[in-house]
Structure formats: structure tokens, C-alpha cells
Design a protein around this motif. Structure first.
Motif: not given
Length: 263
Positions: A78-99
Motif C-alpha cells: 500500500v505504500v507509494r514512494t519515489r525513493a527507497l532503500l531496502a536490505a536483507v541481512r546475513s549477519a557477520t559472526v559476533g554481531t548483534t542479532p537485534e533489529r
């Protein structure tokens, strides 16, 4: 590693860019085609977008996989926009798993994502962290390598450096201190800037209408152009410029707060 994407142009829904393409970012979370490091990007995801008339982006981020979030499905529809940035994450070992560690990071109207890793995180990176003053270190968005890279970039942007120069400067700083993969992606809703350093990057330009910069193509249609490794990219819906990225020719890193006081 991760997968990410940025878009500028005519209004679209996030679903049109992330979900509907046969190999879009949504599918890349479990089945990327060109990812060189890691196989699944299920350690979080995020979407940042700009509304007309508001220079500050909104964000939606979660710590889990994008495919399990029904709220994202509704939002993307439902959102409409002229500009966005999106990402999906594969975490580096030792980094926080949080949002908090899920891109995009945001400050001062910018959105940022890092596809890559800093070798040895967090050990051996004290000299790199020392480039930041104590307040900047305490203000890291998360306990992860991407947040450190973002802090280094934001420091340069706040000092007034053009975004292309700031990206090149950060790459120079990081590779001086450690081995790294540094596909960086940043936008202010008017221009997209990115680096290709250790993984794939592509762009698709429809002059006068839109530009898309992504870790890998979301479909097999025409128009996708690979960005050479060790390059920096600047893109608008009117043009894409790609230049070689040579850290040895980049101006010296900005001084740390401590060095500035000595001077």
C-alpha cells in the motif's frame, strides 16, 4: 553478507520492486543467485522510504526473515514512494542479532546499507574505531561492523564532504586497517551513491523516469548493467556515473577528535 537495493523515480510500491520481481530482494533473502559469501539472508531486513514533501525517511525493520513478516507484506502493498532503500541481512559472526542491526540505518535524511563484512570483527579494529570520538562510538546504531562503517561515513557527511568523496574516504579508512568487503549503499531521496568492493552490484536506468541500484538483478529483463569491482557510483533518474575507486588516491582520513585538539 547481505543483499540490498535503492530506487529513485516515478512513484511505486515497495512490492513492485522487492516482492513481485521473480528474483527480487524478497526472494534473495532465501535464494540469491549471485551472492558470493553466505547462502541465506534471514538475520533481519529493513525498508526505508521517503514521502513527498518530507526529507526525513520512514523505516520498517525487523530482526527476523522478511518472508515471515505479514506486516511487511501489507506495508509493501500500500505504500507509494519515489525513493527507497531496502536490505536483507546475513549477519557477520559476533554481531548483534537485534533489529537495531538491520539496515537501513538513518540519520540527517540519509539511508544507508552495507553489503559486506570487516575481517576479524570485533577484534583488531581498535585503530579504526579510534577514528571516532567517544560520543560517536557511544552512539553506534548497533554492535556490528555495518554500524561502525555507517558512523565513519556519517562523520564525513556531517563534515560537509560530497557523498561520493565520503564513500571513497571510508573505503580508504577501512582497508587501511583491515581486510573488508565494502559494498556500501546510501541515498538522501535525491541521489543514490554506492560502492562495489568485493561483491556484485548492478544498476538499471530508464532515463528521465527511474534508476535502480541493486546487489543483483531482480529479473532477467534488459537494462541491467554490472558495476565493476572497486568502483563508486552516483545515480539519479537522469544519469548514472561510475568511477574507479582507488583508495591510494583518496585524500587522507579526517582527523579524529583527539588529533583535532592536538592541532
Amino acid at each position: 553478507m547481505c543483499r540490498h537495493l535503492a530506487y529513485l523515480g516515478a512513484p511505486v510500491t515497495p512490492a513492485e520492486l522487492l516482492v513481485e520481481p521473480p528474483y527480487g530482494l524478497h526472494r534473495q533473502s532465501w535464494s540469491p543467485r549471485l551472492q558470493r559469501f553466505g547462502t541465506v539472508n534471514a538475520d533481519g531486513f529493513g525498508l526505508g522510504w521517503y514521502a513527498d514533501g518530507d526529507p526525513l525517511p520512514a523505516r520498517y525493520r525487523q530482526a527476523g526473515p522478511i518472508w515471515s513478516d505479514e506486516n511487511f507484506t501489507d506495508l509493501a502493498r500500500v505504500v507509494r514512494t519515489r525513493a527507497l532503500l531496502a536490505a536483507v541481512r546475513s549477519a557477520t559472526v559476533g554481531t548483534t542479532p537485534e533489529r537495531s542491526a538491520a539496515a537501513p540505518y538513518a540519520a540527517d535524511g540519509w539511508l544507508f546499507s552495507h553489503n559486506g563484512a570487516l575481517a576479524g570483527w570485533p577484534n583488531g579494529l581498535g585503530a579504526l574505531a579510534a577514528l571516532l570520538d567517544p560520543a560517536e562510538l557511544l552512539g553506534l546504531a548497533a554492535h556490528c561492523d555495518s554500524a561502525l562503517v555507517w558512523a565513519l561515513l556519517l562523520r564525513r557527511l556531517r563534515a560537509g564532504e560530497p557523498v561520493e568523496q565520503a564513500l571513497a574516504g571510508v573505503v580508504a579508512e577501512v582497508v587501511e586497517h583491515t581486510e573488508a568487503r565494502l559494498n556500501l549503499l546510501v541515498t538522501d531521496g535525491r541521489v543514490i551513491a554506492a560502492t562495489a568492493w568485493g561483491d556484485t552490484l548492478f544498476h538499471r536506468l530508464e532515463p528521465g523516469r527511474s534508476v535502480l541500484v541493486a546487489s543483483e538483478p531482480g529479473d532477467d529483463g534488459p537494462g541491467w548493467t554490472p558495476v565493476p569491482d572497486r568502483s563508486v557510483l552516483l545515480a539519479t533518474p537522469d544519469a548514472v556515473v561510475v568511477r574507479p575507486l582507488e583508495p591510494s588516491r583518496v585524500q587522507p582520513p579526517l582527523p579524529s577528535r583527539k588529533e583535532s585538539l592536538i592541532r
